[in-house]
Design an enzyme around this catalytic site. Sequence first.
Site, PDB file in Angstrom:
ATOM      1  N   HIS A 268       4.398 -10.391  24.097  1.00  0.00           N
ATOM      2  CA  HIS A 268       3.879  -9.414  23.138  1.00  0.00           C
ATOM      3  C   HIS A 268       2.362  -9.392  23.207  1.00  0.00           C
ATOM      4  CE1 HIS A 268       3.992  -6.842  19.591  1.00  0.00           C
ATOM      5  NE2 HIS A 268       2.939  -7.514  19.152  1.00  0.00           N
TER       6      HIS A 268
ATOM      7  N   ASP B  41       9.399  -9.201  25.407  1.00  0.00           N
ATOM      8  CA  ASP B  41       8.605  -9.248  24.178  1.00  0.00           C
ATOM      9  C   ASP B  41       9.452  -9.835  23.050  1.00  0.00           C
ATOM     10  OD1 ASP B  41       7.175  -8.701  21.823  1.00  0.00           O
ATOM     11  OD2 ASP B  41       6.489  -6.745  22.533  1.00  0.00           O
TER      12      ASP B  41
ATOM     13  N   SER C 176       0.621  -2.980  19.381  1.00  0.00           N
ATOM     14  CA  SER C 176       1.631  -3.398  18.421  1.00  0.00           C
ATOM     15  C   SER C 176       1.737  -2.370  17.291  1.00  0.00           C
ATOM     16  CB  SER C 176       1.299  -4.805  17.908  1.00  0.00           C
ATOM     17  OG  SER C 176       2.410  -5.378  17.254  1.00  0.00           O
TER      18      SER C 176
END
Length: 337
Positions: A310, A282, A154
């Site tokens: 995600h 995502d 991320s």
Amino acid sequence: MPGEGRGDTLDHVLTPYAAPRWLPGGQAQTIWPALFSRPAPHTDRCVWVRQRWDTPDGDFIDVDRIDAARAGAGPLLIMFHGLEGSSRSHYARAMAHACLRAGWNLAVPHFRGCSGEPNRAPRAYHSGDWQEIDWILRRFGVSHPGPRYAAGVSLGGNALLRWAEESGHSAATVVQAVASISAPIDLAAGGDAISRGFNRMVYTRMFLRTLKPKAIAMVRRHPGLADVHAIAAASDLYAFDSAFTAPVHGFRDADDYWRRASSKPQLASIRVPALVLNARNDPFLPSSALPAPGEIAPRVWLEQPEQGGHAGFAQGGFPGLLGWMPQRVLHFFRHGR
């Protein structure tokens, strides 16, 4: 660029990711793995060893390590966590189990303020913090003479890609390869997505619940750094980044920060082998914002499965196992594909 260690158990990860039938949709594939899926079957909890490093600006970062091999004897994976993450995050624990099984050492450096103790300096961390990445990776280069690889999840994945872009050919002198997982490579598109509907109610609130108190505490330790009232009033990440992230880290405003920190526009500048893994469902980044093959350098490998959420990528029977993503990353580091 093959690594070392016991890699024969990783070949099956060439199978493309597919979510289990009992876990449909990007939201479920994001939330459920983070809360309930297991790193690996029949495994004990990993025991981290913490090191504290003093930074050049008089601050510190905490690094959690798990050494599967004698120090310096095997490959080292340096893993950068996501927004408000840590070595306790589900993806870090899953990576730890995979590294132990493969005979790799693992280190998770905590971005400032994420290790459980407030930092001293008037700075935090952000999605484009490639200078901090550079200092951390080069420090590992001094302490670990063996092969070194870097991965980021991320926010950490975007910052790592920004480092690879800024470093150009010199990146290969620091690490053998890099991998980003679920990186918000287009911060404006991601910021817009996370500020709407269900995402705003769940993820935005979750992040601001910890970001705002830490930012306010920092400003009170360093008066004049930012506007406490604007931070307290922030109701989404755009407002928070405008009130805190941008002024603290030298950006004009949130738009300037999101533009300059996004890794997508410069993916063609990367000269070190790089895996860029993003699920097309995502919730944090719309599939329309993902890069196309014509937007990347020759040594960048795009992988965009239809499912995964995600930083989720759970597989198997209920409640799911988190082994696919770590094994996919290790396979790329060993084989370059």
